[in-house]
Design an enzyme around this catalytic site. Sequence first.
Site: not given
Ligand code: PLP
Ligand code: LYS
Length: 431
Positions: A247, A289-292, A329, A333, A360-361
Site C-alpha cells: 500500500g 508486500e509492496p507492489g505499486r 486507472r 479511480y 468508444c466511451e
Molecule cells: C493483500 C495485498 N497485498 C499487497 C498489495 C499491494 O498493494 P500496493 O500495490 O498498493 O503496494 C495489495 C493491493 O492493494 C493487496 O491486496
Molecule cells: N488496482 C488498484 C489497487 C488495488 C490493489 C489491489 N488490492 C490501483 O490501480 O490502484
Amino acid sequence: MKLQGTMSIRENELYIGGVSCRELKEKYQTPLYVFDEELVRNNCREYVKHFKVNENNNKVAYAGKAFLPIHMCKIINEENLYLDVVSGGELYTAHKSNFPMERILFHGSNKTIEEIDLGIDLGVGRFVVDNYYELDLLQRICERKNTKQAVYFRITPGIEAHTHDYIKTGQIDSKFGFALSNGDLHDAIESLKNYNNIELVGIHAHIGSQIFDVEPYLDEVKIMMNLVKEIKDSYNINITEVDLGGGVGVYYTQDDEPRTIKEFCEQIIEKSQQVCQEIGIKVPTLIIEPGRSIVANAGSTIYTVGSIKDIKDVRTYVSVDGGMTDNIRPSLYQAGYECAIANKIGQDKTNQVTIAGKCCESGDILITDVDIMDIESGDILIIASTGAYGYSMASNYNKIPKPAVVSVQNGKNKLICKRQSYEDLLHLEIL
Ligand SMILES: Cc1ncc(COP(=O)(O)O)c(C=O)c1O
Ligand SMILES: N[C@@H](CCCC[NH3+])C(=O)O
C-alpha cells in the site's frame, strides 16, 4: 512531467534507460509500455536494505498483481524478494519462471478448489487464509493429499486509511479477511483444533493502497503485535510471522507527496520493536508486500498523437492510440497522471489540452486539462508512472490489442511482452 528513475533529456528528446522514446516508437510501435529496469531493481534493493531483510530476516514480498510478466518474476527472484500471488494465473506464471515456491505467499478472498490444489501441489510457502470457507476447503484438500500447510490468517483490523474508497481494505465493512471486532478471528483460531493439516504461523492485514501516511501502518503494527500476544496467551499458538501488507503510496502528480521507502520501513520496524518491548514479546519476522511502490514510477506508456479536436472556448481533445484499455486507472479511480511530448521534451508548455483514449466511451479520458508543449498529430506522448496496475489491468475492450512491454537499461532495450495481434484476439474463439 517529473523525470523518474533513469529518464534524461538530450537535444529535446526524452530517454529512458539510455534509449530514446523515438527509437522505441520506431522499433516497437505504439502504444508501448516502457520499463526502467534499473529503477525497479533499485526499489527492490531499497526495500531489502531498509526493511532489514538480511539483518533481521524480515521478508519483502512483491505484490505481483501490480505487474507480473515472467521477466518481472525473474527480477524479483534475483533481488531476493518473496512474491505475493493472488490467483492460479499469477501462481502459474511464477512457477513457469522457476520462482522458488517456498517464497510464495498465496492470497485471494475466494480461492477455488483448483487454485488450492495447484498451490499445494506446487508447494507454495504460505497460504493466506481469508475466511472459514477457505479454511475448511484447505483442510479437506490437505487431508486428501496427506500434507500439512503453513498459513497466515488475514485479519480485518478496522483501520481506515486515507485513500480512494475502492482501494481501501482495512475497514470493518470489507469483503476481505476475518474481522477482529466481531470475534470472527477468535472463532477461526478456536476451530483450528479440528484442523490437523493446517499450521497457523502468521497473521496478515492489508489496509489499502496508495497510502501516504505512515500513521495507519503504525496503528496496524500495534494491533497486530497485541494480537500475537493474545493468540499466545489464549491459545498457546506461537505466531512467528506478521505480514503488514502493501500500500505504500507513490508520486503520480504534484498533488502527491510520498514518503521514501526508507522512511516507511524504518518507522515500521522501530514501532514493531517498541510495541513488542512494551508488551513483552519477541519481535516476530516482519513481512511487507509492496507492489505499486516497486514498479509504478519505473513504467511509462508512450502513445502516438492522432486526432486533435479544438472546441473553441471549451476544450482541446488530443486523442492517442491507446486509452482505458491500457490504463483503466483514470476511469476507475479518477487517478491523475503527468505527461509530456517525448520528442519536444525541452519545450515550454504553451497549451492546455485533455488527453483522450480511442475507446468508444466518453469516460475514456487519460488526463483532463493538462499544460503541455505545442502538440501535433504524430508526436510521441508519454504518460509517466504507469508501471503499476497498467498492463496488469489492461483489457481488450473494443477488441483493441494489448500493447507490447519493453525493458530498457544501459542504452539497451529488450522486448518482454509481445504486442497482441488481431489473430491473438481470436485465439480463444471456436471458429
Ligand atoms: C493483500 C495485498 N497485498 C499487497 C498489495 C499491494 O498493494 P500496493 O500495490 O498498493 O503496494 C495489495 C493491493 O492493494 C493487496 O491486496
Ligand atoms: N488496482 C488498484 C489497487 C488495488 C490493489 C489491489 N488490492 C490501483 O490501480 O490502484
